[in-house]
Design an enzyme around this catalytic site. Structure first.
Site, PDB file in Angstrom:
ATOM      1  N   GLU A  47      18.665  11.402   6.750  1.00 26.13           N
ATOM      2  CA  GLU A  47      20.025  11.794   7.082  1.00 26.13           C
ATOM      3  C   GLU A  47      20.415  11.349   8.481  1.00 26.13           C
ATOM      4  O   GLU A  47      21.612  11.215   8.798  1.00 26.13           O
ATOM      5  CB  GLU A  47      20.221  13.286   6.924  1.00 26.13           C
ATOM      6  CG  GLU A  47      19.484  14.155   7.931  1.00 26.13           C
ATOM      7  CD  GLU A  47      19.723  15.647   7.722  1.00 26.13           C
ATOM      8  OE1 GLU A  47      20.886  16.052   7.593  1.00 26.13           O
ATOM      9  OE2 GLU A  47      18.730  16.405   7.669  1.00 26.13           O
ATOM     10  N   TYR A  97       1.299  -7.387  13.220  1.00 27.09           N
ATOM     11  CA  TYR A  97       1.346  -6.235  12.321  1.00 27.09           C
ATOM     12  C   TYR A  97      -0.006  -5.953  11.690  1.00 27.09           C
ATOM     13  O   TYR A  97      -0.380  -4.787  11.512  1.00 27.09           O
ATOM     14  CB  TYR A  97       2.431  -6.424  11.253  1.00 27.09           C
ATOM     15  CG  TYR A  97       2.138  -7.431  10.167  1.00 27.09           C
ATOM     16  CD1 TYR A  97       1.596  -7.035   8.955  1.00 27.09           C
ATOM     17  CD2 TYR A  97       2.430  -8.789  10.342  1.00 27.09           C
ATOM     18  CE1 TYR A  97       1.337  -7.944   7.946  1.00 27.09           C
ATOM     19  CE2 TYR A  97       2.162  -9.705   9.346  1.00 27.09           C
ATOM     20  CZ  TYR A  97       1.618  -9.285   8.152  1.00 27.09           C
ATOM     21  OH  TYR A  97       1.354 -10.193   7.165  1.00 27.09           O
ATOM     22  N   LYS A 109      -4.738  -2.952   1.424  1.00 29.74           N
ATOM     23  CA  LYS A 109      -4.450  -2.404   2.758  1.00 29.74           C
ATOM     24  C   LYS A 109      -3.604  -1.141   2.653  1.00 29.74           C
ATOM     25  O   LYS A 109      -3.884  -0.145   3.325  1.00 29.74           O
ATOM     26  CB  LYS A 109      -3.714  -3.446   3.602  1.00 29.74           C
ATOM     27  CG  LYS A 109      -3.298  -2.941   4.981  1.00 29.74           C
ATOM     28  CD  LYS A 109      -2.355  -3.927   5.631  1.00 29.74           C
ATOM     29  CE  LYS A 109      -1.030  -3.982   4.878  1.00 29.74           C
ATOM     30  NZ  LYS A 109      -0.105  -5.012   5.411  1.00 29.74           N
ATOM     31  N   CYS A 116      -2.036 -10.993  -1.584  1.00 28.04           N
ATOM     32  CA  CYS A 116      -1.430  -9.663  -1.633  1.00 28.04           C
ATOM     33  C   CYS A 116      -2.240  -8.697  -2.480  1.00 28.04           C
ATOM     34  O   CYS A 116      -2.555  -7.592  -2.053  1.00 28.04           O
ATOM     35  CB  CYS A 116      -0.001  -9.753  -2.151  1.00 28.04           C
ATOM     36  SG  CYS A 116       0.830  -8.146  -2.226  1.00 28.04           S
ATOM     37  N   HIS A 145      20.549  16.680   3.259  1.00 32.60           N
ATOM     38  CA  HIS A 145      19.831  17.599   4.155  1.00 32.60           C
ATOM     39  C   HIS A 145      18.922  18.520   3.358  1.00 32.60           C
ATOM     40  O   HIS A 145      19.278  18.939   2.258  1.00 32.60           O
ATOM     41  CB  HIS A 145      20.859  18.437   4.936  1.00 32.60           C
ATOM     42  CG  HIS A 145      20.260  19.363   5.926  1.00 32.60           C
ATOM     43  ND1 HIS A 145      19.737  18.919   7.121  1.00 32.60           N
ATOM     44  CD2 HIS A 145      20.088  20.710   5.911  1.00 32.60           C
ATOM     45  CE1 HIS A 145      19.283  19.957   7.802  1.00 32.60           C
ATOM     46  NE2 HIS A 145      19.476  21.060   7.082  1.00 32.60           N
ATOM     47  N   GLU A 185      -1.875  -2.388  12.118  1.00 29.96           N
ATOM     48  CA  GLU A 185      -2.126  -1.607  10.906  1.00 29.96           C
ATOM     49  C   GLU A 185      -3.588  -1.176  10.822  1.00 29.96           C
ATOM     50  O   GLU A 185      -3.900  -0.009  10.574  1.00 29.96           O
ATOM     51  CB  GLU A 185      -1.724  -2.420   9.675  1.00 29.96           C
ATOM     52  CG  GLU A 185      -0.216  -2.547   9.523  1.00 29.96           C
ATOM     53  CD  GLU A 185       0.205  -3.508   8.440  1.00 29.96           C
ATOM     54  OE1 GLU A 185       1.358  -3.428   7.989  1.00 29.96           O
ATOM     55  OE2 GLU A 185      -0.623  -4.358   8.022  1.00 29.96           O
ATOM     56  N   CYS A 214      -1.830  -6.900   1.060  1.00 36.97           N
ATOM     57  CA  CYS A 214      -0.969  -5.730   1.157  1.00 36.97           C
ATOM     58  C   CYS A 214      -1.344  -4.601   0.213  1.00 36.97           C
ATOM     59  O   CYS A 214      -1.229  -3.428   0.587  1.00 36.97           O
ATOM     60  CB  CYS A 214       0.497  -6.125   0.953  1.00 36.97           C
ATOM     61  SG  CYS A 214       0.795  -7.381  -0.302  1.00 36.97           S
TER      62      CYS A 214
END
Length: 453
Positions: free
Chosen positions: A447, A182, A55, A47, A442, A186, A52
């Protein structure tokens, strides 16, 4: 703390200083255990060093390509837009080095002895270091992670994986990325944003298997619109490197391809070779994974395993939880601690990103029979202003009988950031009415989660 034999050199010896191994070491030492950890490469594991973290830094860098274009519609004049790959590459590596140092400090500050060398198992309670020293431990934890899988293809030595991609000398003008998961998607988004021509080759006709079909389809549509090429139902016959350094890719299922680089992202393989596991009798699964029970114990009572080497859910936060559960169970005073693998959130840091938690629509129908599906298909306000047609898609999957929200799936800007909070609602078993009763914040993209009817 559980009783340990005083005639061992250590109460716990951890092989692998990645996310799971470091957490297990720190927690065990915090309970008073004598702990050592061995790491043959760099402290921090996949990682931090080659996964991760670097990346995600590339993802941040890649986003500026669109942001700089969009800036004009918001009144900003950006006269020159030029990307310098070595600058980003070197800054990312500097950050990786900084984090590596912090991980080492964490081990040292918790009185964990660190051996920066390879370690193998020499017996149920023995570890042999590459330097030749053999040490004993009451418990041994395997936390060696996984590595990219490379298929048996002629010329595969000319390909790279996600390990080497962070160290490329120059940015490839044409890159072929192999895989549909993935990691492949990516890096397809990253290199496209950097200006490379990207071709994604997949042996099937489906990307992101296991993710919700609506999210997969939307990402494919957006990627095609951006100019990423896809070759489905295609395989490699051989890879040839020419005198000028270019690669000729002989293909089955599509025309041959030419590229400056080819990156394989076709799955990951547990790191178990040469560890001595077979010799000591540790059971391995069909994919080479270390088989463990729900307390992370192998069939050899003194040997345990956590993280990607067990091939349960290959995610850093899962490895960390497994490492902590192991340490709390073996050295704490609260009994057995188990990891709950239900409703683990996932993200794909594609362009745009995908985030999911809970059941997909098809999985929910298989489990519950009848489900309600609520969707919001919209353009983010920023995209509207910038004149960008890219649309976001949010989906709530609801069990009709109980009205519980059993899955949330999102594709669009900042989806992973939004989903982390929304995942709590799914984990807590909240109902659609709870979402409806929540006042919208908002103007935000998030939302939409409480406005679906």
């Amino acid at each position: 703390m559980s009783e340990v034999a005083s005639d061992y050199d250590y109460d716990l010896f951890v092989i692998g200083a990645g996310s799971g191994g470091v957490r297990a070491s720190r927690i065990a030492a915090g309970h008073g255990a004598r702990v050592a950890v061995a790491e043959e490469y760099r402290v921090g594991g996949t990682c931090v060093i080659r996964g991760c973290v670097p990346k995600k830094l590339l993802v941040y860098g890649a986003h500026f390509a669109e942001d700089l274009n969009d800036a004009a519609m918001f009144g900003w004049d950006v006269p020159v837009k030029r990307f310098d790959w070595p600058v980003l590459r070197d800054h990312v590596q500097a950050e990786v080095k900084r984090l590596e140092g912090l991980y080492g400090q964490t081990l040292a500050s918790n009185s964990v002895e660190t051996f920066l060398e390879r370690a193998t198992i020499a017996g149920p309670n023995l570890v042999r270091l590459a330097s030749g020293r053999t040490v004993s431990a009451d418990k041994i934890l395997i936390a060696t992670g996984a590595r990219p899988f490379l298929p048996d293809v002629e010329g595969i030595e000319h390909a790279i994986t996600s390990n080497e991609v962070f160290h490329l000398e120059r940015l490839p003008k044409r890159i072929v990325i192999v895989g549909g998961g993935y990691i492949a998607n990516e890096f397809a988004g990253i290199f496209h944003q950097f200006g490379s021509h990207v071709t994604l080759v997949n042996r099937s006709d489906t990307i992101l298997r296991g993710y919700d079909e609506s999210m997969r389809d939307r990402l494919l549509q957006i990627s095609l619109a951006k100019g990423i090429d896809f070759k489905f139902n295609a395989n490699f016959s051989r890879i040839e490197k020419r005198e000028d350094g270019m690669l000729h890719l002989a293909m089955d299922g599509c025309d041959d391809l030419e590229a400056d680089a080819v990156l394989f992202a076709v799955g990951r393989k547990p790191n178990v070779e040469g560890l001595g596991l077979e010799e000591v009798g540790v059971d391995l699964g069909t994919r080479g994974e270390v088989k463990v029970d729900d307390a992370n114990r192998t069939n050899v009572p003194s040997i345990f395993a956590v993280g990607d080497v067990t091939d349960r859910i290959q995610l850093t936060p899962v490895a960390i939880r497994e490492g902590q559960a192991f340490a709390e169970t073996q050295f704490g005073s609260g009994g057995v601690v188990k990891v709950d693998y239900d409703c683990v959130p996932h993200a794909v840091f594609s362009h745009p990103p995908i985030a999911s938690v809970g059941l997909t629509e098809s999985d929910a129908r298989n489990r519950y029979g009848t489900v309600k599906v609520y969707t919001s298909d919209f353009r983010a306000m920023k995209n509207v202003m910038a004149g960008r047609n890219e649309r976001s898609l949010y989906k709530l999957v609801v069990d009709e009988a109980s009205e519980r929200v059993v899955g949330i799936h999102m594709i669009g800007p900042d989806s992973p950031e939004i989903l982390q909070a929304a995942a709590i609602a799914v984990k807590a078993g909240l109902k659609k009415a709870d979402f409806d009763a929540t006042v919208a914040l908002h103007p935000t993209m998030s939302e939409e989660l409480v406005l679906m009817h």
